[in-house]
Motif scaffolding. Sequence first.
Motif: not given
Length: 309
Positions: A209-213, A216-219
């Motif tokens: 559900x929070x795939x974007x967050x 981004x944290x990993x990227x």
Amino acid sequence: MRVETSETVLAKSTVNRIEEIAGTFPGYRRAHAKGMLYEATFTPTGEASAFTTASHLRDTEVQAIVRFSNSSPNPSTADALAAVKGMSVQFQLPNDAVTNLVSITLPIFVTKSPQIFFDILNTVKSFKNGKPHFKDMVNLFASYPESRAAFQMIRKLKHTKSYATGRYCAVHAFYLVNEQGFRTPVKFEWEPEAGIETLSIKEAISLPSDYLGIEMSERVKLEEVRFRLQIVIGEQGDSTDDPTKEWPKDRQRINAGVLRVKTKAIVDQDHFVFDPTVLPPGIECSDDEILSFRKDAYSVSYDRRKKGQ
Ligand code: HEM
């Protein structure tokens, strides 16, 4: 004490309607509720110097705050269920001044009139169980012809694979003002250096559900996320007051600078309000009524969330 005007009354009614449709989530923004905030640096190329006296677009590197968001007013909405995403940048200017540039993954908005936006919300509120049926959508399209282009774009909009791979548009026209006082109509866009990457709805739904967050944290741990600020130069006849219309694709573009997002996330995002009308000398609002209305609507939302409502 703030004086009530017809605009502030309409702004309150609009935010009330958003709450009635989407629910109230105490302490959260009334739109774009879920987001994440990073520190960043903006370095101008100098290419915009002939157009504006604003130093951050000429020769002064500045620190910035950037907030990526999912457009839903509900902070629990899955990223795959809100196709439009936001990128808000607050540039920290000399002498404690700031300016905001607020953008979304769409080039246009649904209306040029705050009153029509409110009417559209009323229509949406009247949908049975809050869910539009085919007939409702046909009526909506028929009732608000100026909104068709944006509705259709939203329907077809692909989900961004990462906050770092979206193109974000500030939608409204602004004016750049140079040393001679010459005013140039412009639009702003952020172009991702990582390239544009999208997902089909099927792919997006299969992700957390929070795939974007999460992504981004990993990227940001692995690479510097960068966006180029593109300034689109308007020509005579290009509308400056109508965010439902794109300008022709062949307009001159200049590469005004690069935003480098740092690894450090900022936890406290509550006190930031990205009012798009906060501008330094050298940049001015256009005559777009939606742009000026946003000042009032954001202030209503901010006042409420600040009180924990
Ligand atoms: C009638 C027009 C609009 C209304 C009533 C409206 C309303 C709102 C409200 C109430 C918020 C939360 C503000 C806060 O609590 O700080 C918000 C946030 C936001 N809006 Fe709008 N909005 C409108 C138009 C637009 C347009 C045209 C754009 C396109 C650039 C846009 C992009 C955003 C973004 C990106 C945010 C998140 C800001 C942040 O990161 O804090 N909105 N909007």
